[in-house]
Design a protein around this motif. Sequence first.
Motif, PDB file in Angstrom:
ATOM      1  N   ASP A  32      22.765  42.488 -56.876  1.00  0.00           N
ATOM      2  CA  ASP A  32      21.330  42.596 -57.151  1.00  0.00           C
ATOM      3  C   ASP A  32      21.100  42.599 -58.650  1.00  0.00           C
ATOM      4  O   ASP A  32      22.042  42.788 -59.443  1.00  0.00           O
ATOM      5  CB  ASP A  32      20.765  43.881 -56.529  1.00  0.00           C
ATOM      6  N   GLU A  33      19.854  42.362 -59.024  1.00  0.00           N
ATOM      7  CA  GLU A  33      19.492  42.363 -60.433  1.00  0.00           C
ATOM      8  C   GLU A  33      19.224  43.780 -60.911  1.00  0.00           C
ATOM      9  O   GLU A  33      18.767  44.642 -60.151  1.00  0.00           O
ATOM     10  CB  GLU A  33      18.245  41.503 -60.658  1.00  0.00           C
ATOM     11  N   THR A  34      19.520  44.002 -62.190  1.00  0.00           N
ATOM     12  CA  THR A  34      19.171  45.262 -62.849  1.00  0.00           C
ATOM     13  C   THR A  34      18.574  44.919 -64.199  1.00  0.00           C
ATOM     14  O   THR A  34      18.830  43.841 -64.755  1.00  0.00           O
ATOM     15  CB  THR A  34      20.397  46.166 -63.031  1.00  0.00           C
ATOM     16  N   GLN A  35      17.807  45.811 -64.753  1.00  0.00           N
ATOM     17  CA  GLN A  35      17.085  45.508 -65.986  1.00  0.00           C
ATOM     18  C   GLN A  35      17.965  45.614 -67.224  1.00  0.00           C
ATOM     19  O   GLN A  35      17.812  44.842 -68.174  1.00  0.00           O
ATOM     20  CB  GLN A  35      15.878  46.444 -66.121  1.00  0.00           C
ATOM     21  N   TYR A  36      18.910  46.560 -67.219  1.00  0.00           N
ATOM     22  CA  TYR A  36      19.649  46.827 -68.451  1.00  0.00           C
ATOM     23  C   TYR A  36      21.169  46.642 -68.335  1.00  0.00           C
ATOM     24  O   TYR A  36      21.855  46.537 -69.356  1.00  0.00           O
ATOM     25  CB  TYR A  36      19.373  48.260 -68.923  1.00  0.00           C
ATOM     26  N   THR A  37      21.718  46.652 -67.132  1.00  0.00           N
ATOM     27  CA  THR A  37      23.185  46.671 -66.986  1.00  0.00           C
ATOM     28  C   THR A  37      23.760  45.322 -66.586  1.00  0.00           C
ATOM     29  O   THR A  37      24.937  45.210 -66.260  1.00  0.00           O
ATOM     30  CB  THR A  37      23.622  47.730 -65.953  1.00  0.00           C
ATOM     31  N   GLY A  38      22.957  44.264 -66.592  1.00  0.00           N
ATOM     32  CA  GLY A  38      23.476  42.934 -66.322  1.00  0.00           C
ATOM     33  C   GLY A  38      23.744  42.658 -64.866  1.00  0.00           C
ATOM     34  O   GLY A  38      24.505  41.736 -64.548  1.00  0.00           O
ATOM     35  N   GLY A  39      23.140  43.385 -63.960  1.00  0.00           N
ATOM     36  CA  GLY A  39      23.339  43.152 -62.537  1.00  0.00           C
ATOM     37  C   GLY A  39      24.305  44.144 -61.931  1.00  0.00           C
ATOM     38  O   GLY A  39      25.063  44.837 -62.623  1.00  0.00           O
ATOM     39  N   ARG A  40      24.256  44.206 -60.583  1.00  0.00           N
ATOM     40  CA  ARG A  40      25.056  45.208 -59.868  1.00  0.00           C
ATOM     41  C   ARG A  40      25.782  44.526 -58.714  1.00  0.00           C
ATOM     42  O   ARG A  40      25.209  43.725 -57.979  1.00  0.00           O
ATOM     43  CB  ARG A  40      24.139  46.305 -59.339  1.00  0.00           C
ATOM     44  N   LEU A  41      27.080  44.863 -58.578  1.00  0.00           N
ATOM     45  CA  LEU A  41      27.891  44.390 -57.460  1.00  0.00           C
ATOM     46  C   LEU A  41      28.130  45.549 -56.512  1.00  0.00           C
ATOM     47  O   LEU A  41      28.502  46.647 -56.944  1.00  0.00           O
ATOM     48  CB  LEU A  41      29.238  43.843 -57.945  1.00  0.00           C
ATOM     49  N   GLU A  42      27.940  45.303 -55.239  1.00  0.00           N
ATOM     50  CA  GLU A  42      28.145  46.355 -54.242  1.00  0.00           C
ATOM     51  C   GLU A  42      29.441  46.087 -53.505  1.00  0.00           C
ATOM     52  O   GLU A  42      29.571  45.127 -52.757  1.00  0.00           O
ATOM     53  CB  GLU A  42      26.966  46.382 -53.263  1.00  0.00           C
ATOM     54  N   LEU A  43      30.413  46.962 -53.731  1.00  0.00           N
ATOM     55  CA  LEU A  43      31.682  46.828 -53.034  1.00  0.00           C
ATOM     56  C   LEU A  43      31.616  47.422 -51.637  1.00  0.00           C
ATOM     57  O   LEU A  43      32.248  46.926 -50.706  1.00  0.00           O
ATOM     58  CB  LEU A  43      32.791  47.497 -53.845  1.00  0.00           C
ATOM     59  N   SER A  44      30.869  48.506 -51.511  1.00  0.00           N
ATOM     60  CA  SER A  44      30.633  49.153 -50.229  1.00  0.00           C
ATOM     61  C   SER A  44      29.339  49.947 -50.375  1.00  0.00           C
ATOM     62  O   SER A  44      28.805  50.097 -51.492  1.00  0.00           O
ATOM     63  CB  SER A  44      31.811  50.076 -49.873  1.00  0.00           C
ATOM     64  N   PRO A  45      28.796  50.456 -49.284  1.00  0.00           N
ATOM     65  CA  PRO A  45      27.565  51.258 -49.417  1.00  0.00           C
ATOM     66  C   PRO A  45      27.717  52.440 -50.366  1.00  0.00           C
ATOM     67  O   PRO A  45      26.731  52.925 -50.909  1.00  0.00           O
ATOM     68  CB  PRO A  45      27.301  51.705 -47.982  1.00  0.00           C
ATOM     69  N   GLN A  46      28.952  52.892 -50.590  1.00  0.00           N
ATOM     70  CA  GLN A  46      29.169  54.052 -51.444  1.00  0.00           C
ATOM     71  C   GLN A  46      29.618  53.687 -52.862  1.00  0.00           C
ATOM     72  O   GLN A  46      29.629  54.550 -53.751  1.00  0.00           O
ATOM     73  CB  GLN A  46      30.238  54.988 -50.830  1.00  0.00           C
ATOM     74  N   VAL A  47      30.007  52.437 -53.088  1.00  0.00           N
ATOM     75  CA  VAL A  47      30.573  52.056 -54.384  1.00  0.00           C
ATOM     76  C   VAL A  47      29.831  50.842 -54.930  1.00  0.00           C
ATOM     77  O   VAL A  47      29.839  49.772 -54.305  1.00  0.00           O
ATOM     78  CB  VAL A  47      32.076  51.737 -54.290  1.00  0.00           C
ATOM     79  N   SER A  48      29.184  51.010 -56.079  1.00  0.00           N
ATOM     80  CA  SER A  48      28.525  49.904 -56.781  1.00  0.00           C
ATOM     81  C   SER A  48      29.098  49.807 -58.181  1.00  0.00           C
ATOM     82  O   SER A  48      29.488  50.819 -58.781  1.00  0.00           O
ATOM     83  CB  SER A  48      27.006  50.125 -56.842  1.00  0.00           C
ATOM     84  N   LEU A  49      29.114  48.602 -58.697  1.00  0.00           N
ATOM     85  CA  LEU A  49      29.731  48.357 -59.994  1.00  0.00           C
ATOM     86  C   LEU A  49      28.779  47.524 -60.841  1.00  0.00           C
ATOM     87  O   LEU A  49      28.391  46.422 -60.456  1.00  0.00           O
ATOM     88  CB  LEU A  49      31.058  47.604 -59.800  1.00  0.00           C
ATOM     89  N   ALA A  50      28.375  48.052 -61.992  1.00  0.00           N
ATOM     90  CA  ALA A  50      27.484  47.322 -62.900  1.00  0.00           C
ATOM     91  C   ALA A  50      28.309  46.379 -63.777  1.00  0.00           C
ATOM     92  O   ALA A  50      29.425  46.718 -64.195  1.00  0.00           O
ATOM     93  CB  ALA A  50      26.698  48.296 -63.768  1.00  0.00           C
ATOM     94  N   ILE A  51      27.758  45.200 -64.049  1.00  0.00           N
ATOM     95  CA  ILE A  51      28.448  44.239 -64.905  1.00  0.00           C
ATOM     96  C   ILE A  51      28.697  44.844 -66.282  1.00  0.00           C
ATOM     97  O   ILE A  51      29.735  44.605 -66.913  1.00  0.00           O
ATOM     98  CB  ILE A  51      27.636  42.946 -65.023  1.00  0.00           C
ATOM     99  N   GLY A  52      27.745  45.652 -66.755  1.00  0.00           N
ATOM    100  CA  GLY A  52      27.916  46.289 -68.057  1.00  0.00           C
ATOM    101  C   GLY A  52      29.153  47.160 -68.120  1.00  0.00           C
ATOM    102  O   GLY A  52      29.763  47.318 -69.179  1.00  0.00           O
ATOM    103  N   GLU A  53      29.543  47.763 -66.990  1.00  0.00           N
ATOM    104  CA  GLU A  53      30.744  48.603 -66.961  1.00  0.00           C
ATOM    105  C   GLU A  53      32.012  47.778 -67.135  1.00  0.00           C
ATOM    106  O   GLU A  53      33.057  48.314 -67.541  1.00  0.00           O
ATOM    107  CB  GLU A  53      30.814  49.368 -65.632  1.00  0.00           C
ATOM    108  N   LEU A  54      31.947  46.496 -66.819  1.00  0.00           N
ATOM    109  CA  LEU A  54      33.129  45.637 -66.903  1.00  0.00           C
ATOM    110  C   LEU A  54      33.126  44.753 -68.147  1.00  0.00           C
ATOM    111  O   LEU A  54      33.988  43.876 -68.281  1.00  0.00           O
ATOM    112  CB  LEU A  54      33.208  44.738 -65.660  1.00  0.00           C
TER     113      LEU A  54
END
Length: 800
Positions: free
Chosen positions: A250-272
């Motif tokens: 999904d899109e995010t305003q500041y973190t460059g988008g979000r990847l959902e690995l599972s309902p409990q784990v999401s990973l922002a592009i900014g973190e990588l």
Amino acid sequence: MRSVFELKVRGGEGDTCFFLLMWGDRSCDLSATLPYPQELHKRYQRWRRRYFRFYEFETASKLSESGSLELLTDDAANNLIEAQEGMLNAFLRWLGEGEVRKIQERIWQELAVLAQRTSKTQENCGIDLFLSCDGELARLPWEAWSLAPRGSPPDTVRLIRTTSNPPEALKPSRSDRRLRKPRILTILGEDRRLELEEDRRVLRSLKAIATIETFDWRIKDNPKAIKQAISETLQDDRGWDILFFAGHSDETQYTGGRLELSPQVSLAIGELEESLIQARQNGLRLAIFNSCNGLSIATRLVDLGLQVVVMREPIHNDAARVFLKQLCQQLSLHKNVLEAVFSARQYLESEPFAFPSAYLIPSFFSPWNTAPVHIEPYGWKHRLEQLLPTKREAIALSALLFISLLSPVHAILYDLRGAVQAIYREQTGQLPDLDRSPITLVGIDRKSLIEAQVDNHKIAPIDRQYLAQLVERVSYLGGTVIGIDYLLDSPNKNEDRFLQTSLDNAIQNRGNWFVFANDRQLNDPSERLSVTSTIVPEKNILQGDISVTYFPYWKISEPSLDCFESCPFAYSLALAYTVRRNNEFQDLLKFKIARSNDSKNQKKTLELPLKKINILKYFDILIDFSIPPNSVYQYISASQLLETFGNEDNIKIENAIKQKLVIIIPGGYEQADDNFDAPLAIRYWQWKNTRKPSFTSFVGGEAHAYMVHHWLSRSNWIVLIPTFWCIFLASILGRITGIFLSNQKKEECQKNTIYLGIMTGFYGIIIVQLYISFSTLFPWFLPSVAFWLFIVSMWRKKNG
């Protein structure tokens, strides 16, 4: 040949849109303004609502507007297609209005210029248009904008999305990417509704051309460990070429988008981000996200220098899988990612009833002016295919190889090379010691014949009585080995007795050794023109073949193991001098009788004390004329030898003869049949001595003197590396270098090409020194032409 344009579009709903077209490395531009129509906004929103409803996305209810009136039928697919056509018509109509038409006109002008440039080469021409939009404009289906004239090939104008301020693509630090199989890192989210294992099976179609590894995040037990593991995997020192993700995003305003690995784990592009930068430096070039809402993901990754395939909107799982299957099929054919995306979109468009409007969702993003990535073929077969020349290159290379086989070309090039070597020796002071050679030439020249009053009819063949005087004088002054560079095969009883007396006196009283010239008979090469027995018994002399190979270059003749009469003249002279000087005649020079089947036929063989050089069997060995003549031999005219001089002159002549190997040779008079054009190196040394242009002839006796010098010194054997081989190797090196340069940016390619020019000159200096240090002649001119043939061909392809 393709031109690169950049188009920036700024503005949006309720605003005037600003268009800026740039080309020529952004040095030229064209601007236009156009109001953003409210109708386009409404039609886009209508299409979006119907798209969400048809595919039953969860967010469809949020897009409904209270009070909106839409006349819908029960056929949801028909409603969507109707909204799609209305949105596309409004979009293309808007782009065809006002000043924006100037953009299309400029592009058509460029295409016309490219067509003229490539008409003769029949190459495809086109334009890569890098498009950047801000805000909601980026959601519009710009890929549907056709900027090429009707009937043009689909790839004539390739639209590539980029970011608002695209950076230059980061340069990978890895130089071994082409030496290994491409690597693909796959990350799959977890969602039972998506059936992502199907995506994994689709990716396996690339297994034949790439190594595919799947990151299993489920082995970690907490979100922090999962993120750390993904970060470390991305930074693998072996490097990745492609990153693939399937799942929810999904899109995010500041973190460059979000990847959902599972309902409990999401990973922002900014973190990588740091991990992705390292992965980019290790070779990562392309990221494919087969997931929803990827605009912000694409923007962030392009800013990091990556090319990205994303879905701008949500996409149904079945449509995404079909798109991925078509994409992988094209990539497996080594199509670039832009072509693969275009083909996959076309396939979805051809299935309007199964996946209506789905073809409008995928987009390809890239940093500005970066060639689309493709999976390069891997393996030795492909490497060989890459080295194969194009048709034009093959024709040019064949012509060059043919030229290299022409003797006149060899004659010119090696003559020039000898002069260069002579100049280099002289300028660098790498000359042999002067006046140390044991060889002295006694030349019977025109002046000597005139002063001796030799009749013209006694010049060819030479007057035996005059020759006897020279032999007696050389023997008296202490010459040890005397070579006679005259054919004395025809008997002349009246004169032969004078020469016979002189020879007997020299052999018996002074221990001189004689080597006489012989040659093959033209009508019967098995028979030889040898010294007549009326002059000297055969058992008391050595003989040598005076034939020399001088075209296309002066070559040293190879002796056979059992040669006696057929030994090269220079070899026999060196042999006799070595034996005479070392007093090892009994051990080194033995005659033995070898009887053949015919008991009457006896021939003499000679055990050769001089070591042969085995390389003679495989290469031509040249005479080294870069050595000045006065380092090889001393020259005395026959008249000088016989005249009465003062004491000082007598001492000089005695020193030139005493204990030396003396060769009596024709001195260049017209009746002699061994006069040749002087090699350029010899002319250079003559000019150095006289400071006047010299075009004098070069006699065979001088060539024999050089060969004797080489045999005695056991050096200066110039091994000729065949030009044909060198051209072949240079062409391979040129091809490899051309492939390497073609993958560089223009500025870097220009810089490295200049370095190659310098290195070509430096190579010339190296091989000139190798000639002297290791007695090896590597050709320079034709191999350099072969090398630069491929570099120029590369530049022609790169710059059109």
